[in-house]
Scaffold this motif. Structure first.
Motif, PDB file in Angstrom:
ATOM      1  N   ASP A   1      11.415  12.470  -5.854  1.00  0.00           N
ATOM      2  CA  ASP A   1      10.282  11.633  -5.899  1.00  0.00           C
ATOM      3  C   ASP A   1       9.539  11.453  -4.441  1.00  0.00           C
ATOM      4  O   ASP A   1       8.441  11.578  -4.175  1.00  0.00           O
ATOM      5  CB  ASP A   1      10.592  10.188  -6.344  1.00  0.00           C
ATOM      6  CG  ASP A   1      10.839  10.138  -7.766  1.00  0.00           C
ATOM      7  OD1 ASP A   1      10.260  11.151  -8.479  1.00  0.00           O
ATOM      8  OD2 ASP A   1      11.805   9.383  -8.256  1.00  0.00           O
ATOM      9  N   ARG A   2      10.648  11.450  -3.555  1.00  0.00           N
ATOM     10  CA  ARG A   2      10.083  11.482  -2.103  1.00  0.00           C
ATOM     11  C   ARG A   2       9.256  12.850  -1.643  1.00  0.00           C
ATOM     12  O   ARG A   2       8.418  12.565  -0.909  1.00  0.00           O
ATOM     13  CB  ARG A   2      10.948  11.151  -1.024  1.00  0.00           C
ATOM     14  CG  ARG A   2      11.798   9.703  -1.147  1.00  0.00           C
ATOM     15  CD  ARG A   2      12.696   9.434   0.197  1.00  0.00           C
ATOM     16  NE  ARG A   2      13.506  10.109   0.335  1.00  0.00           N
ATOM     17  CZ  ARG A   2      14.768  10.178   0.003  1.00  0.00           C
ATOM     18  NH1 ARG A   2      15.229   9.138  -1.151  1.00  0.00           N
ATOM     19  NH2 ARG A   2      15.583  10.847   0.261  1.00  0.00           N
ATOM     20  N   LYS A   3       9.492  13.936  -2.265  1.00  0.00           N
ATOM     21  CA  LYS A   3       8.907  15.049  -1.979  1.00  0.00           C
ATOM     22  C   LYS A   3       7.462  14.903  -2.535  1.00  0.00           C
ATOM     23  O   LYS A   3       6.453  15.615  -2.056  1.00  0.00           O
ATOM     24  CB  LYS A   3       9.820  16.413  -2.562  1.00  0.00           C
ATOM     25  CG  LYS A   3      11.165  16.648  -1.938  1.00  0.00           C
ATOM     26  CD  LYS A   3      11.062  16.875  -0.446  1.00  0.00           C
ATOM     27  CE  LYS A   3      10.298  17.706   0.109  1.00  0.00           C
ATOM     28  NZ  LYS A   3      10.305  17.616   1.704  1.00  0.00           N
ATOM     29  N   LEU A   4       7.417  14.446  -3.743  1.00  0.00           N
ATOM     30  CA  LEU A   4       6.250  14.196  -4.354  1.00  0.00           C
ATOM     31  C   LEU A   4       5.460  13.419  -3.824  1.00  0.00           C
ATOM     32  O   LEU A   4       4.166  13.638  -3.775  1.00  0.00           O
ATOM     33  CB  LEU A   4       6.285  13.625  -5.710  1.00  0.00           C
ATOM     34  CG  LEU A   4       7.151  14.913  -6.769  1.00  0.00           C
ATOM     35  CD1 LEU A   4       7.349  14.177  -8.270  1.00  0.00           C
ATOM     36  CD2 LEU A   4       6.345  16.005  -6.945  1.00  0.00           C
ATOM     37  N   ILE A   5       5.981  12.238  -3.100  1.00  0.00           N
ATOM     38  CA  ILE A   5       5.303  11.312  -2.281  1.00  0.00           C
ATOM     39  C   ILE A   5       4.719  12.094  -1.001  1.00  0.00           C
ATOM     40  O   ILE A   5       3.550  12.041  -0.825  1.00  0.00           O
ATOM     41  CB  ILE A   5       5.793  10.205  -1.882  1.00  0.00           C
ATOM     42  CG1 ILE A   5       6.407   9.326  -3.142  1.00  0.00           C
ATOM     43  CG2 ILE A   5       5.447   9.275  -0.828  1.00  0.00           C
ATOM     44  CD1 ILE A   5       7.482   8.278  -3.007  1.00  0.00           C
ATOM     45  N   GLU A   6       5.572  13.030  -0.496  1.00  0.00           N
ATOM     46  CA  GLU A   6       4.990  13.734   0.500  1.00  0.00           C
ATOM     47  C   GLU A   6       3.841  14.713   0.267  1.00  0.00           C
ATOM     48  O   GLU A   6       2.790  14.855   1.113  1.00  0.00           O
ATOM     49  CB  GLU A   6       6.174  14.713   1.333  1.00  0.00           C
ATOM     50  CG  GLU A   6       7.247  13.919   1.905  1.00  0.00           C
ATOM     51  CD  GLU A   6       8.067  14.939   2.446  1.00  0.00           C
ATOM     52  OE1 GLU A   6       7.768  15.883   2.893  1.00  0.00           O
ATOM     53  OE2 GLU A   6       9.289  14.937   2.339  1.00  0.00           O
ATOM     54  N   LEU A   7       3.773  15.155  -0.999  1.00  0.00           N
ATOM     55  CA  LEU A   7       2.734  15.906  -1.436  1.00  0.00           C
ATOM     56  C   LEU A   7       1.335  15.207  -1.534  1.00  0.00           C
ATOM     57  O   LEU A   7       0.446  15.465  -1.068  1.00  0.00           O
ATOM     58  CB  LEU A   7       3.164  16.533  -2.825  1.00  0.00           C
ATOM     59  CG  LEU A   7       2.181  17.346  -3.623  1.00  0.00           C
ATOM     60  CD1 LEU A   7       1.862  18.476  -2.934  1.00  0.00           C
ATOM     61  CD2 LEU A   7       2.489  17.761  -4.986  1.00  0.00           C
ATOM     62  N   VAL A   8       1.537  13.927  -2.213  1.00  0.00           N
ATOM     63  CA  VAL A   8       0.308  13.198  -2.066  1.00  0.00           C
ATOM     64  C   VAL A   8      -0.149  12.797  -0.798  1.00  0.00           C
ATOM     65  O   VAL A   8      -1.243  12.782  -0.636  1.00  0.00           O
ATOM     66  CB  VAL A   8       0.819  11.708  -3.001  1.00  0.00           C
ATOM     67  CG1 VAL A   8      -0.341  10.875  -3.022  1.00  0.00           C
ATOM     68  CG2 VAL A   8       0.805  12.069  -4.316  1.00  0.00           C
TER      69      VAL A   8
END
Length: 502
Positions: free
Chosen positions: A151-158
């Motif tokens: 989830d933190r990787k997806l937050i980085e993506l955003v």
């Protein structure tokens, strides 16, 4: 703005880390609308050249041109604000603050009025972005620490995607994502390309590169070895050509195991008996001497928690973990009884990044090296050097800091600390995450040597092909319990397991 218009050039880029030469005068040209694959062995320089472009570090020499002008970003935030963003392989979020504050790190002025940051306005804007990218289950007002690595990787993506985005660099991110997370990322990078933006996808996965990229650059030992067009990438023998460009030779020997003999000792080395904690209920498993037991499933199925419990990192409500009949209550017990644990989260749990290779390798073995109150430096050097040679770790010497190593060499250090200790029960959580095909083959060979030596191995992985290729017995988990079991077989395919995962 035109498709195929040149947006970025790196010219004769060189990068040196003390005696290590990471880039030897590399050139790369990026065009609008392309999804450029970047592939090479660990330490080939692929992440280094793009991290220089994204402001993470500076080049030793060479020049860069971005949108027709000389490009020398002062930081990643500076580069991001000007349109070049990079999602790193390892975690790059800021702990102790909210999801919203992470998404808008460096952009607080957008929500500031009369010197006061309007937090509620920031949260609303962040949540709108999370919803837009179909990950609205993540709440912008939450502390980021409550979310897992994926989830933190997806937050980085955003965070990386803003109205100024021109070039998005994705560095080995898909290895940390579940099937759904990967689909979110793939959808986004294709949308960016269709909008005449540029995507650079750094990956070790040749199939991923061939499916999603429109061009490909291959690096080896800090140099560009070849550039392939979409037409080149559609040729029947292209995968072998890419491998040859990556490693400079044909791969020999087995990749996965070539045998289908799953016979092992009847001696149980690691035992989970009615283990209950968190969402895991009454979990039972035996791992025998000379056996590789694989556990697979989708992210969030509970398999990673089982690995942690086996190493004494989870507090059990009921049941027990036994090592040769002795109860494992803590990681101190685990080390004492000969259990090694290779964490999925390499940089935060498996290694001390700001320590030397030697310090990392010998750490579990210090009690064995100690004589009275004295630990011989010579003994440390000898033990470390032996493992560096065994695993072919690319370094100047054992004094080199781990944070200067490539992902594959870091992973070798993660293995080496336990072989140095003489651990004969190894729990491996995603043991080849973020390493290239050559290193993977080497690691699989090492795992087979461990099996032949009678070690008990619990291999947890999100790659079904890896589990099928290496396991004597394969378990699939779904909703925190075992949903399927398979024995080693030449006919076993990932498709056989999908229904047990979803």
């Amino acid at each position: 703005m035109k498709e195929n218009e040149i947006i970025f050039q790196a010219i004769n880029i060189k990068k040196e880390f003390d005696v290590t030469v990471a880039l030897k005068g590399a050139d790369i040209t990026l065009k609008r609308g392309e999804i450029r694959g970047l592939i090479g062995e660990n330490g080939s320089g692929k992440s280094t050249i793009m991290s220089i472009a994204a402001g993470m570090q500076s080049a030793t020499s060479g020049e860069m041109v971005y949108k027709g002008k000389t490009w020398n970003p002062t930081s990643m935030i500076d580069a991001n604000l000007q349109g070049i963003s990079m999602i790193l392989q390892e975690a790059n979020t800021i702990p102790g603050i909210t999801v919203a504050q992470n998404i808008f790190a460096g952009r607080e002025k957008e929500f500031t009025s009369h010197g006061i940051v309007r937090i509620k306005k920031m949260i609303r804007a962040a949540q709108a972005l999370l919803d837009k990218y179909e990950i609205g289950y993540i709440h912008a007002a939450d502390q980021i620490d409550r979310y897992n690595f994926e989830d933190r990787k997806l937050i980085e993506l955003v965070r990386c995607i803003n109205e100024n985005i021109e070039i998005l660099v994705v560095d080995e991110t898909t290895t940390a994502l579940s099937h759904n997370g990967r689909n979110v990322l793939y959808k986004l990078i294709h949308q960016l390309a269709e909008a005449h933006k540029t995507v650079v996808l750094i990956s070790h996965d040749i199939d991923e590169i061939l499916e999603h990229c429109t061009s490909l650059t291959v690096l080896r030992d800090g140099e560009i070895m070849g550039e392939l067009t979409k037409e080149d990438m559609q040729k029947s023998d292209i995968a072998n050509k890419i491998r040859y460009l990556m490693i400079g030779r044909e791969m020999t020997g087995d990749y996965y195991r070539s045998d289908y003999d799953s016979v092992c000792s009847e001696v149980s080395r690691l035992s989970f008996q009615h283990v209950t904690f968190g969402r895991i209920k009454d979990f039972n498993l035996e791992v025998h001497a000379g056996e590789i037991v694989g556990i697979g499933g989708l992210s969030g199925c509970g398999m990673h928690e089982i690995g942690r419990a086996g190493y004494g990192l989870e507090k059990l409500i009921e049941g027990k973990v036994l090592c040769d009949g002795k109860i494992v209550k803590s990681c101190k017990d685990a080390i004492k009884y000969g259990i090694g644990y290779i964490s999925k989260n390499r940089d935060t749990e498996a290694l001390i990044l700001n320590g030397s290779i030697q310090d990392n390798i010998v750490l579990p073995s210090l009690p064995d090296l100690q004589k009275g109150i004295y630990i011989s430096k010579k003994s440390e050097h000898m033990l470390s050097d032996k493992e560096i040679e065994r695993f072919h770790i690319k370094c100047a010497d054992g004094n080199q800091w781990v944070n200067t190593l490539s992902g594959g060499n870091k992973q070798k250090v993660s293995f080496a600390k336990w072989t140095a200790k003489g651990a004969n029960i190894i729990i491996m959580d995603c043991p080849t995450r973020g390493v290239d095909v050559g290193v993977k083959q080497f690691m699989y060979q090492q795992i087979m040597e461990m099996k032949k030596a009678g070690n008990a191995i619990l291999m947890i992985s999100e790659e079904l092909t890896e589990l099928i290729g290496m396991s004597d017995r394969l378990l699939i988990m779904k909703d925190f319990e075992i949903s399927g079991q398979f024995k080693r077989s030449s006919g076993l395919k990932p498709a056989d397991m999908i229904n047990y995962m979803v």
